[in-house]
Scaffold this motif. Structure first.
Motif, PDB file in Angstrom:
ATOM      1  N   VAL B  31      23.325  19.308  44.723  1.00  0.00           N
ATOM      2  CA  VAL B  31      24.487  19.358  43.832  1.00  0.00           C
ATOM      3  C   VAL B  31      24.756  20.831  43.477  1.00  0.00           C
ATOM      4  CG1 VAL B  31      25.472  18.583  41.640  1.00  0.00           C
ATOM      5  CG2 VAL B  31      23.871  17.106  42.891  1.00  0.00           C
ATOM      6  N   PHE B  32      25.990  21.291  43.774  1.00  0.00           N
ATOM      7  CA  PHE B  32      26.379  22.673  43.515  1.00  0.00           C
ATOM      8  C   PHE B  32      27.598  22.656  42.601  1.00  0.00           C
ATOM      9  CE2 PHE B  32      24.331  22.381  47.605  1.00  0.00           C
ATOM     10  CZ  PHE B  32      23.373  23.385  47.556  1.00  0.00           C
ATOM     11  N   ASP B  33      27.397  22.930  41.305  1.00  0.00           N
ATOM     12  CA  ASP B  33      28.493  22.831  40.338  1.00  0.00           C
ATOM     13  C   ASP B  33      29.076  24.207  40.078  1.00  0.00           C
ATOM     14  OD1 ASP B  33      30.254  21.991  38.397  1.00  0.00           O
ATOM     15  OD2 ASP B  33      28.738  21.968  36.797  1.00  0.00           O
ATOM     16  N   GLU B  34      29.823  24.726  41.041  1.00  0.00           N
ATOM     17  CA  GLU B  34      30.417  26.060  40.903  1.00  0.00           C
ATOM     18  C   GLU B  34      31.496  26.096  39.831  1.00  0.00           C
ATOM     19  OE1 GLU B  34      29.689  29.214  42.247  1.00  0.00           O
ATOM     20  OE2 GLU B  34      27.962  27.884  42.242  1.00  0.00           O
ATOM     21  N   ALA B  35      32.140  24.947  39.557  1.00  0.00           N
ATOM     22  CA  ALA B  35      33.201  24.911  38.547  1.00  0.00           C
ATOM     23  C   ALA B  35      32.632  24.810  37.142  1.00  0.00           C
ATOM     24  CB  ALA B  35      34.122  23.718  38.814  1.00  0.00           C
ATOM     25  N   GLY B  36      31.353  24.521  37.024  1.00  0.00           N
ATOM     26  CA  GLY B  36      30.695  24.436  35.717  1.00  0.00           C
ATOM     27  C   GLY B  36      31.189  23.281  34.861  1.00  0.00           C
ATOM     28  N   ILE B  37      31.389  22.144  35.481  1.00  0.00           N
ATOM     29  CA  ILE B  37      31.923  20.990  34.727  1.00  0.00           C
ATOM     30  C   ILE B  37      30.809  20.056  34.249  1.00  0.00           C
ATOM     31  CG2 ILE B  37      34.186  21.005  35.859  1.00  0.00           C
ATOM     32  CD1 ILE B  37      33.150  18.835  37.760  1.00  0.00           C
ATOM     33  N   LEU B  38      29.580  20.313  34.645  1.00  0.00           N
ATOM     34  CA  LEU B  38      28.467  19.440  34.261  1.00  0.00           C
ATOM     35  C   LEU B  38      27.531  20.166  33.302  1.00  0.00           C
ATOM     36  CD1 LEU B  38      27.632  18.112  37.850  1.00  0.00           C
ATOM     37  CD2 LEU B  38      28.769  16.811  36.028  1.00  0.00           C
ATOM     38  N   THR B  39      26.930  19.408  32.392  1.00  0.00           N
ATOM     39  CA  THR B  39      25.895  19.987  31.522  1.00  0.00           C
ATOM     40  C   THR B  39      24.632  20.144  32.360  1.00  0.00           C
ATOM     41  OG1 THR B  39      25.044  17.860  30.824  1.00  0.00           O
ATOM     42  CG2 THR B  39      26.880  18.750  29.539  1.00  0.00           C
ATOM     43  N   TYR B  40      23.692  20.872  31.824  1.00  0.00           N
ATOM     44  CA  TYR B  40      22.448  21.110  32.550  1.00  0.00           C
ATOM     45  C   TYR B  40      21.726  19.795  32.833  1.00  0.00           C
ATOM     46  CZ  TYR B  40      17.779  22.746  33.681  1.00  0.00           C
ATOM     47  OH  TYR B  40      16.579  22.940  34.303  1.00  0.00           O
ATOM     48  N   ASP B  41      21.678  18.937  31.772  1.00  0.00           N
ATOM     49  CA  ASP B  41      20.995  17.640  31.950  1.00  0.00           C
ATOM     50  C   ASP B  41      21.695  16.782  32.999  1.00  0.00           C
ATOM     51  OD1 ASP B  41      19.152  18.321  30.086  1.00  0.00           O
ATOM     52  OD2 ASP B  41      20.135  17.253  28.426  1.00  0.00           O
ATOM     53  N   GLU B  42      23.031  16.772  32.940  1.00  0.00           N
ATOM     54  CA  GLU B  42      23.797  15.971  33.921  1.00  0.00           C
ATOM     55  C   GLU B  42      23.529  16.482  35.336  1.00  0.00           C
ATOM     56  OE1 GLU B  42      27.712  14.669  31.219  1.00  0.00           O
ATOM     57  OE2 GLU B  42      27.777  16.482  32.457  1.00  0.00           O
ATOM     58  N   LEU B  43      23.519  17.798  35.456  1.00  0.00           N
ATOM     59  CA  LEU B  43      23.273  18.410  36.761  1.00  0.00           C
ATOM     60  C   LEU B  43      21.904  18.015  37.304  1.00  0.00           C
ATOM     61  CD1 LEU B  43      24.510  20.453  38.809  1.00  0.00           C
ATOM     62  CD2 LEU B  43      23.227  22.237  37.621  1.00  0.00           C
TER      63      LEU B  43
END
Lengths: 370, 263
Positions: B31-43
């Motif tokens: 999982v690569f969240d480049e847009a920063g839409i997820l919290t750390y826990d969600e990630l």
């Protein structure tokens, strides 16, 4: 007053005679002697002629008495005497009050079968009769059998329903010979479809189809009694005409009989309609080879080629359940029984659910795992 | 230029996460969240779930989010992501990647290798239906959960030899088609039951008027007849061929299949 009624009595013991369908003879209720119809006809020809004559004489006397009573201030209203006739039983002397159409009955006091020959004399004499072949016990058994296999019949109806009345009746019928002709114009069409590039092509070819023809009919029956429901009388058809006999009052003792009260003219519409419908269906059957057929116009006509007056044997059975009358009719010759039965709504919807629910499950499973 | 940009992004993620040597094994990321839409826990939870599914089937299940696509189509961008994953993250031939771009609000599902077997065109349509209702209300985490659940479901079906597809027997298990079929089955059953009941009920009423006199007929004497041509009517209805609806997967020249759209 000389009697207008004859009791057919046994020449051997003077006991009452009745016609037996099983033997086709008149049988004595007491000594068991049997006599052919011809024998009884010979014996009673003179008495019946006399009784028929008496009917006319007595009618005149009754009119005179009525006028005398009216002069004394004692008078039956027209409504009270409408459709009624009074006879005297030659056996016990009791007064028999009957419908004006009654031709054969039994004395409610002494039980003797009685025939009123005057109702069937002269122009009123039936041409033909089909004698009863089946007796009362067979009619009762037929009704019980009729209940079987009727899944929606309320259980209580079967258990608590009792036959209120059962009687064998010679029902007056008109038997009409005739020819029905018809001419019908149909539109027949055949459809052919194919694909041409991105187009679906449908070609419909239309034809004008004409058919003309006629059918000879022999003895189309129609009941001539207002007392008998037309639905029941139509539904017990057909009768076996091979057993038609020239009419004789000797067939009547032991049964009820009515003279007709629906004229030939009044019955003609029902007869012609049935014949024309048959021609319509037969002409339509000859139009073949088309995928679509519709009727554009049609013409039918029925020609009456002679009507015979006949008495047909019918067992009428009536039952009562929950205050409602249920009437059944059985063909006294063939045994065909008809009548309407009550429907248990609970059983109807129960059966519906019993079929629909498992079928839904099975079809759903088939669909899901297909 | 495009490849360079994507390489920079992926390299950036790489620097933030782990060393190159670790990718091939248990520390590989999905999982690569480049847009920063997820919290750390969600990630972390999504990473764990994606890793479990990937390990379970020996198949790469990836999620990638970006702020924008730099003027490119979503499917083009996703193919470049795949190339970078192969080059830097040791991704195998068999992958499915869900890409989201937040600025354009575009998504793309890309399948490659065995992914073209497990994720048919119809399967990708159904998968999109499942996560789009979440993405449309910015519920990113639950949308990705739907995606990962669907990946697990489709991979299991494919492993059992019956990939999720039209007419595969499992294609409507959660869709409207199956439900519609069941409704039809119930209606048909009710109609059959009613017909049977009405036939039985008709036996209760046998006193009916006669409408014809066939019993007494001596036979039809047909005295005249003709059948004449009247006219002909030809109708042409434009009906172009429908799109292939037989199922399967449409694969492009690079060996990938896609499903793109907005959310």
């Amino acid at each position: 007053m000389a009697s207008e009624i004859t009791n057919h009595k046994c020449p051997a013991c003077t006991g009452p005679l009745h016609f037996s369908g099983a033997s086709g003879m008149l049988e004595c209720d007491y000594c068991g002697s049997k006599f052919t119809v011809e024998e009884i006809e010979k014996l009673y020809a003179e008495k019946e002629a006399e009784a028929a004559e008496n009917l006319e004489v007595n009618e005149a006397k009754k009119e005179k008495e009525k006028a005398e009573f009216a002069a004394m201030g004692i008078e039956w209203s027209d409504e009270e005497i409408k459709g009624m006739k009074v006879y005297n039983c030659p056996s016990c002397g009791a007064e028999l009050i009957c419908d004006s159409t009654t031709a054969a009955t039994s004395c409610p006091y002494c039980g003797n079968p009685t025939v009123i020959p005057g109702q069937f004399s002269g122009g009123l004499k039936p041409d033909l009769v089909i004698p009863f072949k089946l007796n009362k016990d067979q009619a009762v058994a037929a009704l019980e059998k009729y209940y079987k296999g009727k899944v929606f019949l309320p259980k209580a109806f079967k258990e608590h329903n009792h036959i209120e009345e059962i009687k064998g009746v010679y029902v007056p019928f008109w038997l009409c010979d005739g020819n029905a002709k018809g001419n019908a114009l149909f539109s027949g069409a055949n459809v052919r479809s194919w694909r041409d590039g991105d187009y679906d092509i449908t070609e419909t070819t239309y034809f004008d189809v004409m058919r003309e023809g006629n059918i000879d009919f022999e003895k189309i029956p129609v009941d001539a009694s207002t007392k008998m429901p037309d639905e029941h009388m139509d539904a017990i058809e057909p009768f076996d005409y091979r057993e038609l006999k020239p009419f004789s009052t000797a067939y009547l003792p032991g049964f009820f009989a009515d003279k007709y009260d629906v004229s030939q003219n009044d019955s003609f519409e029902r007869i012609s309609k049935r014949a024309e419908n048959s021609v319509r269906e037969e002409l339509r059957k000859t139009v073949v080879g088309y995928s679509m057929i519709s009727t554009k116009n049609e013409y039918y006509d029925f020609e009456n080629k002679g009507i015979k007056y006949a008495l047909m044997p019918v067992w009428m059975l009536s039952t009562k359940w929950k205050g409602q009358n249920f009437l059944f009719a059985m063909n006294g010759q063939t045994g065909k029984l008809v009548g309407d039965l009550p429907v248990d709504k609970g059983k109807f919807w129960g059966m519906f659910a019993a079929i629909a629910a498992p079928l839904s499950i099975v079809l759903s499973l088939v669909w899901l795992f297909m | 230029m495009i490849k360079k940009t994507v390489s920079v992004i992926i390299a950036f993620v790489l620097v933030l996460t782990m060393s190159t040597a670790a990718f091939a094994t248990e520390e590989q990321r999905f999982v690569f969240d480049e847009a920063g839409i997820l919290t750390y826990d969600e990630l972390e939870e999504l990473e764990l779930k994606a890793a479990q599914t990937s390990e379970k089937y020996g198949f790469g299940v990836y999620i990638v989010t970006f702020e924008n696509l730099g003027g490119h189509e979503a499917w083009e961008y996703n193919e470049m992501v795949y190339d970078e994953l192969c080059e830097y993250y040791n991704a195998g031939e068999d992958v499915v990647i869900l890409l989201l771009s937040m600025e354009e609000r575009q998504y793309d599902i890309m399948a490659h290798g065995y992914g073209n077997v497990a994720f048919t065109d119809y399967g990708k349509d159904v998968m999109a239906e499942r996560f789009l209702d979440d993405f449309s209300v910015n519920s990113w985490y639950w949308g990705f959960i739907d995606y990962l659940d669907t990946c697990d479901e489709f991979l299991e079906l494919a492993e059992n030899g019956e990939p999720f597809d039209i007419g595969s027997g499992n294609s409507g298990s959660s869709g409207g088609g199956k439900f519609f079929g069941v409704i039809i089955a119930v209606i048909v059953s009710c109609v059959i039951a009613l017909l049977v009941c009405l036939v039985l009920k008709s036996q209760m009423k046998t006193a009916v008027r006669a409408t014809e006199a066939h019993e007494y007929a001596k036979g039809l004497d047909l005295t005249g007849q003709y059948d004449r041509f009247s006219h002909k009517d030809i109708r042409r209805i434009y009906n172009p061929p429908q799109e292939n609806n037989d199922g399967g997967t449409t694969v492009n020249s690079s060996g990938s299949s896609h499903k793109s759209g907005g959310f």
